[in-house]
Design a protein around this motif. Structure first.
Motif, PDB file in Angstrom:
ATOM      1  N   GLY A 475      12.443 -23.482 -34.155  1.00  0.00           N
ATOM      2  CA  GLY A 475      13.010 -22.146 -34.096  1.00  0.00           C
ATOM      3  C   GLY A 475      12.865 -21.471 -32.752  1.00  0.00           C
ATOM      4  O   GLY A 475      13.181 -20.283 -32.615  1.00  0.00           O
ATOM      5  N   MET A 476      12.399 -22.201 -31.749  1.00  0.00           N
ATOM      6  CA  MET A 476      12.207 -21.628 -30.413  1.00  0.00           C
ATOM      7  C   MET A 476      13.538 -21.499 -29.691  1.00  0.00           C
ATOM      8  O   MET A 476      14.453 -22.318 -29.876  1.00  0.00           O
ATOM      9  N   HIS A 477      13.651 -20.468 -28.840  1.00  0.00           N
ATOM     10  CA  HIS A 477      14.861 -20.285 -28.035  1.00  0.00           C
ATOM     11  C   HIS A 477      14.868 -21.290 -26.886  1.00  0.00           C
ATOM     12  O   HIS A 477      13.831 -21.562 -26.280  1.00  0.00           O
ATOM     13  N   PHE A 478      16.019 -21.849 -26.598  1.00  0.00           N
ATOM     14  CA  PHE A 478      16.110 -22.783 -25.478  1.00  0.00           C
ATOM     15  C   PHE A 478      17.500 -22.707 -24.862  1.00  0.00           C
ATOM     16  O   PHE A 478      18.470 -22.301 -25.517  1.00  0.00           O
ATOM     17  N   THR A 479      17.577 -23.071 -23.584  1.00  0.00           N
ATOM     18  CA  THR A 479      18.852 -23.142 -22.869  1.00  0.00           C
ATOM     19  C   THR A 479      18.905 -24.468 -22.121  1.00  0.00           C
ATOM     20  O   THR A 479      17.988 -24.788 -21.349  1.00  0.00           O
ATOM     21  N   THR A 480      19.941 -25.251 -22.333  1.00  0.00           N
ATOM     22  CA  THR A 480      20.090 -26.538 -21.650  1.00  0.00           C
ATOM     23  C   THR A 480      21.177 -26.424 -20.588  1.00  0.00           C
ATOM     24  O   THR A 480      22.012 -25.498 -20.625  1.00  0.00           O
ATOM     25  N   PRO A 481      21.213 -27.379 -19.639  1.00  0.00           N
ATOM     26  CA  PRO A 481      22.295 -27.369 -18.647  1.00  0.00           C
ATOM     27  C   PRO A 481      23.685 -27.390 -19.279  1.00  0.00           C
ATOM     28  O   PRO A 481      24.605 -26.726 -18.791  1.00  0.00           O
ATOM     29  N   MET A 482      23.849 -28.124 -20.394  1.00  0.00           N
ATOM     30  CA  MET A 482      25.160 -28.166 -21.039  1.00  0.00           C
ATOM     31  C   MET A 482      25.559 -26.799 -21.558  1.00  0.00           C
ATOM     32  O   MET A 482      26.727 -26.392 -21.463  1.00  0.00           O
ATOM     33  N   MET A 483      24.607 -26.032 -22.090  1.00  0.00           N
ATOM     34  CA  MET A 483      24.917 -24.693 -22.578  1.00  0.00           C
ATOM     35  C   MET A 483      25.381 -23.798 -21.434  1.00  0.00           C
ATOM     36  O   MET A 483      26.266 -22.956 -21.617  1.00  0.00           O
ATOM     37  N   GLN A 484      24.803 -23.971 -20.244  1.00  0.00           N
ATOM     38  CA  GLN A 484      25.230 -23.195 -19.079  1.00  0.00           C
ATOM     39  C   GLN A 484      26.631 -23.598 -18.631  1.00  0.00           C
ATOM     40  O   GLN A 484      27.431 -22.762 -18.228  1.00  0.00           O
ATOM     41  N   LEU A 485      26.929 -24.897 -18.707  1.00  0.00           N
ATOM     42  CA  LEU A 485      28.269 -25.357 -18.339  1.00  0.00           C
ATOM     43  C   LEU A 485      29.320 -24.833 -19.305  1.00  0.00           C
ATOM     44  O   LEU A 485      30.475 -24.591 -18.932  1.00  0.00           O
ATOM     45  N   GLN A 486      28.938 -24.655 -20.561  1.00  0.00           N
ATOM     46  CA  GLN A 486      29.879 -24.191 -21.579  1.00  0.00           C
ATOM     47  C   GLN A 486      30.073 -22.678 -21.560  1.00  0.00           C
ATOM     48  O   GLN A 486      30.986 -22.172 -22.207  1.00  0.00           O
ATOM     49  N   ASP A 487      29.228 -21.955 -20.817  1.00  0.00           N
ATOM     50  CA  ASP A 487      29.295 -20.491 -20.775  1.00  0.00           C
ATOM     51  C   ASP A 487      30.211 -20.060 -19.623  1.00  0.00           C
ATOM     52  O   ASP A 487      29.863 -20.202 -18.457  1.00  0.00           O
ATOM     53  N   PRO A 488      31.410 -19.518 -19.908  1.00  0.00           N
ATOM     54  CA  PRO A 488      32.334 -19.147 -18.838  1.00  0.00           C
ATOM     55  C   PRO A 488      31.803 -18.039 -17.941  1.00  0.00           C
ATOM     56  O   PRO A 488      32.299 -17.862 -16.819  1.00  0.00           O
ATOM     57  N   ALA A 489      30.802 -17.289 -18.398  1.00  0.00           N
ATOM     58  CA  ALA A 489      30.222 -16.258 -17.540  1.00  0.00           C
ATOM     59  C   ALA A 489      29.323 -16.863 -16.471  1.00  0.00           C
ATOM     60  O   ALA A 489      29.075 -16.244 -15.438  1.00  0.00           O
ATOM     61  N   GLN A 490      28.853 -18.088 -16.702  1.00  0.00           N
ATOM     62  CA  GLN A 490      27.954 -18.730 -15.759  1.00  0.00           C
ATOM     63  C   GLN A 490      28.621 -19.833 -14.947  1.00  0.00           C
ATOM     64  O   GLN A 490      28.193 -20.130 -13.833  1.00  0.00           O
ATOM     65  N   THR A 491      29.641 -20.474 -15.529  1.00  0.00           N
ATOM     66  CA  THR A 491      30.264 -21.632 -14.878  1.00  0.00           C
ATOM     67  C   THR A 491      31.777 -21.491 -14.866  1.00  0.00           C
ATOM     68  O   THR A 491      32.396 -21.192 -15.897  1.00  0.00           O
TER      69      THR A 491
END
Length: 612
Positions: A475-491
């Motif tokens: 249940g811990m929060h996590f962010t992976t490189p793929m999640m950043q690539l999928q976020d149009p605000a970041q990539t």
């Protein structure tokens, strides 16, 4: 053509992306088949377009080209090969071992390393299968862009040596489980590749300084691993007859002739052929059959002057990239479409507006420093070099995991890290560092050609799945490189293409692959457009006319946002020329002197681009 004389059974066409390897390989295969030879045409490019060139569906099975008796073709599909490879290993234990153990094996086999090994497995089989070779007089290989091809051609020796030394505890133990059985096959592949009587390597280049320097490096690296039977083909040379009355044609011709005059010394002794620029796209049998001849462009073949004056420019796209003043901007596409140049141009434009920018590349064959040819405030430059990153990773592991090991344990760890799969992990770690940096500044990444980039994204996805599996239950929060690539605000992903049939189709396929990975491309850039440059020569006008339908397809069907960059009369090297590249008008804003006359194209103001 010298490279067609006294041909051995195996022909390899290789070189930097976009130089015409596929067209030359296809044209050669057709020519041999037309002479009554039995020919197999094989693509080892993960982003193969052989089927598109012939207008047929080929795929991962040997397929007859019905219109050319004697010719068959095969596209080694890395994903299909990897799945078949996984099935061979996992199939026998499914239902025998506990499901958790089977899932663990499948996870081991989910990364890009397995994909590479599986495709390589098929490649070596073609070099060693006596029954298959008996069916053909020649096997013609259309290879991936240079960096990937060198890796592929080095692998038989790398894996053969790795297995001979009995390295059984490697980090990619799952893939290695299937390799031991192939020891003799890999040894046979090494022998075939280094035998000049059996293998000929054709280095394909364009008459461009950067491309010829890349070919020089390729020549030396392949010679170092025993591939010495090399020929050089310089493709797409503009004929001098096309320069009359056309300033753009004169500038291009002079640039090409200067590059040929400065041919690197190590290449001058190679048997060399020159292939002229064709006035048409090299798609379809008729066009391919003309490639190895010298078609003339008559006055009757010319078309009216073609101009594209209302397309948005690159600076307009940069206006929309600024956002919060930071983020990852990735330029993707087929090799040879100009990703390196456009990545540098975007980075220079952002830096010139006062934003801190890190320009980097994951392309083994890219040379950003040569493109920039100088420095600029707010701009730093780096390169994700596989060798450097692999050594860094090895030292990191030895300093952590190996810190408290005894001499025998440390020796085993060092052997483990010599596995060719170690490079995958190292490059992925470097890629992840770059993504994290984009949280505080602009990071502009020039990616490797399409197939290699998709393998890197595959590794990113595999990492994401593993983290999600481990962290999901907690249940811990996590962010992976793929999640950043999928976020149009970041990539923001910019797909780069040329206004030609095959590059646009390949760019559309890349977009579909990205969307399946949950990544939505932000914009397309059509590079080196003749229609935007308004040529005068008959040959260049014919090529410009063919661009209009492709540019319309990009604007109306494929892209949310788009821009067009005209063909430059001067090579876009150096900060000043890169800055001019982003805006329409003259490509360089400079006068071009031709036959003692001065030509100065009138600048145009780009139409303001509307958001879709």
């Amino acid at each position: 053509m010298l490279f067609l004389d006294h041909l051995p059974p195996f022909l390899f066409f290789t070189g930097k992306g976009g130089v015409g390897k596929t067209s030359l390989a296809c044209a050669t295969a057709i020519r041999l088949a037309d002479q009554g030879k039995r020919v197999l045409l094989v693509s080892t490019d993960p982003a193969s377009n052989v089927g598109q060139v012939f207008g047929v569906t080929i795929g991962n099975t040997v397929t007859p080209i019905d219109a050319v008796p004697g010719l068959r073709a095969l596209e080694i599909d890395p994903q299909a090969a990897a799945q078949a490879y996984r099935d061979r290993i996992v199939g026998p234990v499914r239902g025998v071992l506990p499901e958790t153990v089977v899932k663990g094996i499948e996870e081991q086999l989910s990364g890009a390393c397995t994909t590479e090994i599986a495709a390589f497995d098929e490649f070596t089989a073609l070099l060693t299968d006596a029954a298959l070779q008996a069916d053909y007089d020649h096997i013609v290989f259309d290879t991936a862009p240079t960096g990937h091809t060198i890796r592929l051609l080095q692998l038989p020796g790398a894996w053969s040596g790795f297995l001979e030394q009995g390295k059984g505890d490697a980090s990619c133990l799952g893939p290695l489980a299937g390799l031991e059985k192939q020891r003799s096959q890999y040894q046979g592949a090494v022998a075939a590749l280094s035998d000049a009587r059996r293998t000929r390597l054709i280095l394909v280049a364009r008459a461009q300084r950067a491309t010829l320097r890349e070919v020089e490096r390729t020549h030396e690296e392949l010679a170092a691993i025993g591939l010495t039977q090399q020929y050089l083909v310089i493709n797409g040379i503009l004929p001098q007859s096309e320069t009359s009355g056309d300033a753009l044609a004169v500038a291009v011709w002079r640039r090409e002739q200067a590059a040929l005059a400065e041919l690197p010394l190590v290449l001058r002794d190679l048997p060399t052929d020159h292939v002229p620029l064709m006035p048409f796209n090299l798609v379809g049998l008729s066009a391919l059959r003309q490639m190895l001849s010298t078609p003339e462009v008559s006055a009757g073949d010319s078309v009216d002057a073609v101009a594209l004056s209302d397309a948005p420019d690159l600076a307009t796209l940069v206006d929309g990239l600024i956002g919060d003043g930071h983020g990852l901007i990735m330029l993707m596409g087929k090799g040879g479409v100009g990703k390196t140049t456009l990545a540098a141009a975007v980075a220079v434009e952002l830096a010139s507006r006062g934003h801190p920018v890190h320009l980097t590349t994951s392309d083994p064959a890219a040379h950003l420093a040569e493109t920039l040819e100088g420095s600029l405030a707010n701009l730093s430059v780096s390169r994700i070099d596989p060798r450097t990153e692999t050594e860094r990773y090895r030292q990191q592991v030895l300093a952590t995991k190996g810190k408290n090991l005894d001499e025998q344990g440390r020796a085993m760890l060092e052997e483990d890290l010599r596995s060719p799969c170690t490079e995958e992990v190292a490059v992925f770690q470097a890629f992840s560092r770059v993504i994290r940096e984009a949280g505080r500044k602009f990071v502009v990444m020039d990616t490797a050609p399409t197939g290699h980039t998709l393998l890197l994204l595959d590794a990113t996805g595999a990492y994401h799945r593993e983290v999600a599996r481990q962290m999901g239950a907690s249940g811990m929060h996590f962010t992976t490189p793929m999640m950043q690539l999928q976020d149009p605000a970041q990539t923001k992903v910019l797909i780069v293409t040329l206004a030609e049939t095959t590059p646009v189709l390949e760019a559309a396929n890349l977009q579909a692959d990205l969307r399946r990975a949950g990544i939505e491309p932000w914009a397309w850039v059509v590079n080196n457009s003749l229609a935007m440059a308004k040529p005068g020569s008959p040959l260049l006008r014919r090529r410009a006319a063919t661009e209009l339908a492709q540019i319309d397809a990009v604007a109306s069907r494929h892209a949310q946002r788009w821009a067009v960059v005209p063909l430059q009369p001067d090579e876009p090297v150096g900060v000043e020329r890169l800055q001019r590249l982003t805006r329409h008008g003259t490509a360089s804003g400079e006068n071009i002197t031709m036959n003692d006359e001065t030509y100065n194209a009138e600048p145009r103001v780009p139409r303001k681009q509307e958001e879709k």
